[in-house]
Design a protein around this motif. Structure first.
Motif, PDB file in Angstrom:
ATOM      1  N   PHE A 169      12.879 -18.422  38.461  1.00 56.79           N
ATOM      2  CA  PHE A 169      13.480 -17.750  37.305  1.00 56.79           C
ATOM      3  C   PHE A 169      12.997 -16.305  37.137  1.00 56.79           C
ATOM      4  CE2 PHE A 169      13.652 -22.283  36.417  1.00 56.79           C
ATOM      5  CZ  PHE A 169      14.946 -22.455  35.955  1.00 56.79           C
ATOM      6  N   ASP A 170      12.104 -15.855  38.027  1.00 56.21           N
ATOM      7  CA  ASP A 170      11.484 -14.525  37.847  1.00 56.21           C
ATOM      8  C   ASP A 170      12.499 -13.407  37.619  1.00 56.21           C
ATOM      9  OD1 ASP A 170       8.950 -15.470  37.960  1.00 56.21           O
ATOM     10  OD2 ASP A 170       8.568 -14.881  40.046  1.00 56.21           O
ATOM     11  N   GLY A 171      13.337 -13.175  38.604  1.00 51.08           N
ATOM     12  CA  GLY A 171      14.293 -12.073  38.496  1.00 51.08           C
ATOM     13  C   GLY A 171      15.282 -12.286  37.368  1.00 51.08           C
ATOM     14  N   PHE A 172      15.670 -13.531  37.197  1.00 50.58           N
ATOM     15  CA  PHE A 172      16.646 -13.875  36.166  1.00 50.58           C
ATOM     16  C   PHE A 172      16.176 -13.448  34.773  1.00 50.58           C
ATOM     17  CE2 PHE A 172      18.277 -17.339  33.319  1.00 50.58           C
ATOM     18  CZ  PHE A 172      19.596 -16.913  33.308  1.00 50.58           C
ATOM     19  N   LEU A 173      14.866 -13.614  34.512  1.00 49.91           N
ATOM     20  CA  LEU A 173      14.344 -13.323  33.170  1.00 49.91           C
ATOM     21  C   LEU A 173      13.949 -11.864  32.976  1.00 49.91           C
ATOM     22  CD1 LEU A 173      12.064 -16.463  32.740  1.00 49.91           C
ATOM     23  CD2 LEU A 173      14.270 -16.040  31.673  1.00 49.91           C
ATOM     24  N   ILE A 227      20.709  -8.158  30.870  1.00 52.11           N
ATOM     25  CA  ILE A 227      20.959  -8.523  29.475  1.00 52.11           C
ATOM     26  C   ILE A 227      19.901  -9.480  28.937  1.00 52.11           C
ATOM     27  CG2 ILE A 227      22.614  -9.657  27.934  1.00 52.11           C
ATOM     28  CD1 ILE A 227      24.827  -8.691  29.766  1.00 52.11           C
ATOM     29  N   LEU A 228      19.515 -10.439  29.752  1.00 53.86           N
ATOM     30  CA  LEU A 228      18.538 -11.422  29.272  1.00 53.86           C
ATOM     31  C   LEU A 228      17.187 -10.761  29.009  1.00 53.86           C
ATOM     32  CD1 LEU A 228      17.935 -14.282  28.468  1.00 53.86           C
ATOM     33  CD2 LEU A 228      17.586 -14.862  30.872  1.00 53.86           C
ATOM     34  N   LYS A 229      16.801  -9.861  29.887  1.00 60.08           N
ATOM     35  CA  LYS A 229      15.561  -9.113  29.678  1.00 60.08           C
ATOM     36  C   LYS A 229      15.583  -8.403  28.321  1.00 60.08           C
ATOM     37  CE  LYS A 229      13.197  -5.019  31.462  1.00 60.08           C
ATOM     38  NZ  LYS A 229      13.227  -4.001  32.526  1.00 60.08           N
ATOM     39  N   ARG A 230      16.690  -7.751  28.024  1.00 57.55           N
ATOM     40  CA  ARG A 230      16.798  -7.015  26.768  1.00 57.55           C
ATOM     41  C   ARG A 230      16.818  -7.964  25.566  1.00 57.55           C
ATOM     42  NH1 ARG A 230      22.045  -4.005  26.677  1.00 57.55           N
ATOM     43  NH2 ARG A 230      22.714  -5.925  25.690  1.00 57.55           N
ATOM     44  N   ALA A 231      17.528  -9.085  25.703  1.00 60.42           N
ATOM     45  CA  ALA A 231      17.605 -10.047  24.596  1.00 60.42           C
ATOM     46  C   ALA A 231      16.216 -10.608  24.271  1.00 60.42           C
ATOM     47  CB  ALA A 231      18.562 -11.189  24.960  1.00 60.42           C
ATOM     48  N   ILE A 232      15.419 -10.826  25.299  1.00 56.38           N
ATOM     49  CA  ILE A 232      14.056 -11.318  25.092  1.00 56.38           C
ATOM     50  C   ILE A 232      13.220 -10.227  24.427  1.00 56.38           C
ATOM     51  CG2 ILE A 232      11.940 -12.042  26.277  1.00 56.38           C
ATOM     52  CD1 ILE A 232      13.838 -13.385  28.393  1.00 56.38           C
ATOM     53  N   ALA A 233      13.339  -8.994  24.917  1.00 63.28           N
ATOM     54  CA  ALA A 233      12.580  -7.875  24.352  1.00 63.28           C
ATOM     55  C   ALA A 233      12.952  -7.643  22.888  1.00 63.28           C
ATOM     56  CB  ALA A 233      12.822  -6.609  25.177  1.00 63.28           C
ATOM     57  N   GLN A 234      14.203  -7.875  22.556  1.00 66.26           N
ATOM     58  CA  GLN A 234      14.657  -7.679  21.165  1.00 66.26           C
ATOM     59  C   GLN A 234      14.324  -8.861  20.264  1.00 66.26           C
ATOM     60  OE1 GLN A 234      18.863  -6.991  21.845  1.00 66.26           O
ATOM     61  NE2 GLN A 234      18.636  -4.778  21.668  1.00 66.26           N
ATOM     62  N   MET A 292      20.007 -21.801  34.886  1.00 69.89           N
ATOM     63  CA  MET A 292      20.296 -20.377  34.686  1.00 69.89           C
ATOM     64  C   MET A 292      21.724 -20.185  34.177  1.00 69.89           C
ATOM     65  SD  MET A 292      18.465 -18.471  37.887  1.00 69.89           S
ATOM     66  CE  MET A 292      17.178 -19.372  38.742  1.00 69.89           C
ATOM     67  N   VAL A 293      22.630 -21.000  34.691  1.00 68.16           N
ATOM     68  CA  VAL A 293      24.022 -20.928  34.217  1.00 68.16           C
ATOM     69  C   VAL A 293      24.067 -21.223  32.718  1.00 68.16           C
ATOM     70  CG1 VAL A 293      26.278 -22.090  34.345  1.00 68.16           C
ATOM     71  CG2 VAL A 293      25.063 -21.449  36.454  1.00 68.16           C
ATOM     72  N   VAL A 294      23.363 -22.254  32.294  1.00 75.00           N
ATOM     73  CA  VAL A 294      23.371 -22.628  30.874  1.00 75.00           C
ATOM     74  C   VAL A 294      22.747 -21.508  30.028  1.00 75.00           C
ATOM     75  CG1 VAL A 294      22.482 -24.260  29.164  1.00 75.00           C
ATOM     76  CG2 VAL A 294      23.339 -25.103  31.363  1.00 75.00           C
ATOM     77  N   VAL A 295      21.576 -21.023  30.451  1.00 77.92           N
ATOM     78  CA  VAL A 295      20.896 -19.980  29.671  1.00 77.92           C
ATOM     79  C   VAL A 295      21.786 -18.738  29.570  1.00 77.92           C
ATOM     80  CG1 VAL A 295      18.930 -18.393  29.607  1.00 77.92           C
ATOM     81  CG2 VAL A 295      18.567 -20.786  30.241  1.00 77.92           C
ATOM     82  N   ASP A 296      22.375 -18.340  30.673  1.00 76.12           N
ATOM     83  CA  ASP A 296      23.213 -17.139  30.678  1.00 76.12           C
ATOM     84  C   ASP A 296      24.418 -17.289  29.745  1.00 76.12           C
ATOM     85  OD1 ASP A 296      25.558 -15.440  31.689  1.00 76.12           O
ATOM     86  OD2 ASP A 296      23.839 -14.544  32.721  1.00 76.12           O
ATOM     87  N   ALA A 297      25.141 -18.397  29.916  1.00 74.25           N
ATOM     88  CA  ALA A 297      26.372 -18.579  29.141  1.00 74.25           C
ATOM     89  C   ALA A 297      26.074 -18.743  27.651  1.00 74.25           C
ATOM     90  CB  ALA A 297      27.144 -19.793  29.665  1.00 74.25           C
ATOM     91  N   VAL A 298      24.936 -19.368  27.321  1.00 78.33           N
ATOM     92  CA  VAL A 298      24.575 -19.579  25.909  1.00 78.33           C
ATOM     93  C   VAL A 298      24.058 -18.291  25.288  1.00 78.33           C
ATOM     94  CG1 VAL A 298      22.964 -20.745  24.353  1.00 78.33           C
ATOM     95  CG2 VAL A 298      24.153 -22.060  26.107  1.00 78.33           C
ATOM     96  N   MET A 299      23.154 -17.605  25.980  1.00 80.55           N
ATOM     97  CA  MET A 299      22.506 -16.452  25.344  1.00 80.55           C
ATOM     98  C   MET A 299      23.497 -15.333  25.033  1.00 80.55           C
ATOM     99  SD  MET A 299      21.907 -13.581  27.476  1.00 80.55           S
ATOM    100  CE  MET A 299      22.493 -13.296  29.163  1.00 80.55           C
ATOM    101  N   ARG A 300      24.559 -15.221  25.829  1.00 79.74           N
ATOM    102  CA  ARG A 300      25.508 -14.135  25.555  1.00 79.74           C
ATOM    103  C   ARG A 300      26.353 -14.403  24.308  1.00 79.74           C
ATOM    104  NH1 ARG A 300      30.390 -14.818  27.422  1.00 79.74           N
ATOM    105  NH2 ARG A 300      30.913 -12.666  27.895  1.00 79.74           N
TER     106      ARG A 300
END
Ligand code: ADE
Length: 218
Positions: A17-21, A25-32, A150-158
């Motif tokens: 999951f390293d690069g993914f996180l 967009i996910l990096k920014r969502a976590i930072a925010q 990763m598919v679930v996290v991506d589709a949900v977080m957006r």
């Protein structure tokens, strides 16, 4: 600000999951502080010198099976770490097929706990004891649940409010309630290998553009 949507990912390969996180967009969502993602290595709950997490199937056959004791211990410990315990989902090709309606439902949860399998699958008692929902991303077999997670996290977080900026465009219009599929998109240049952008999109007539897009939905 609302509390972040929390994901807990349980896996034998947290590094996947390293690069993914840490990108995009996910990096920014976590930072925010809109999304929180915690990774857990199931092996940390394994016992014995070898910290074994998988073994050969009783009855014979190919591959290795994820063992119940470390997996159940890991899930129970992680769920107890925060309140609420979260909705538990195991990623498996034998699960219910994921679709956008299910994603929308998951995006309303405060916490999602995703259990990734590896090898041939899960010891059945993991399902009996934990009673997770089972989720498949499609009718094909991957080597583990990490890519599906990763598919679930991506589709949900957006779908979490604030995660997408205007520039990344709105929600899930392609699968929205009216079921209309997306229209064709164009950006610069105006001409590419002799193919030009439809004239109507270059003008400022928003009603005409909306009509064109409705007519050209796929
Ligand atoms: N694990 C392996 N293949 C899978 C799939 N298609 N969906 C979810 N989890 C999986």
């Amino acid at each position: 600000m609302p509390p972040p949507l929390r994901f807990d990912l349980l896996t034998l390969f947290p590094g996947l999951f390293d690069g993914f996180l840490t990108e995009s967009i996910l990096k920014r969502a976590i930072a925010q502080g809109l999304v929180e993602v915690h990774r857990w290595d199931i092996r940390d709950w394994a016992e014995g010198k070898h910290r074994q997490v998988d073994d050969r199937p009783f009855g014979g056959g190919p591959g290795m099976v994820l063992m119940a004791p470390p997996t159940v211990a890991a899930v129970e410990a992680v769920r107890a770490m925060a309140d609420p315990p979260g909705r538990l989902i195991a990623l498996t090709p034998q699960g219910r097929r994921l679709d956008q309606a299910w994603i929308r439902e998951l995006a309303r949860e405060p916490r999602l706990v995703l259990l990734c399998g590896r090898y041939e699958g899960f010891d059945e008692r993991i399902f009996e004891v934990l009673e997770p929902e089972r989720l498949s991303i499609g009718d094909y077999v991957l080597s583990g649940g990490e890519v599906p997670a990763m598919v679930v996290v991506d589709a949900v977080m957006r779908l979490v409010p604030g995660v997408l900026g205007d520039a990344e465009s709105a929600v899930d219009e392609s699968f929205g309630p009216d079921g209309g599929l997306e229209y064709p998109h164009y950006t610069r240049p105006r001409e590419f290998r002799g193919r030009v952008v439809p004239e109507i999109l270059l003008g400022g007539d928003h009603a005409a553009i909306a009509r064109w897009r409705r007519q050209n939905r796929r």
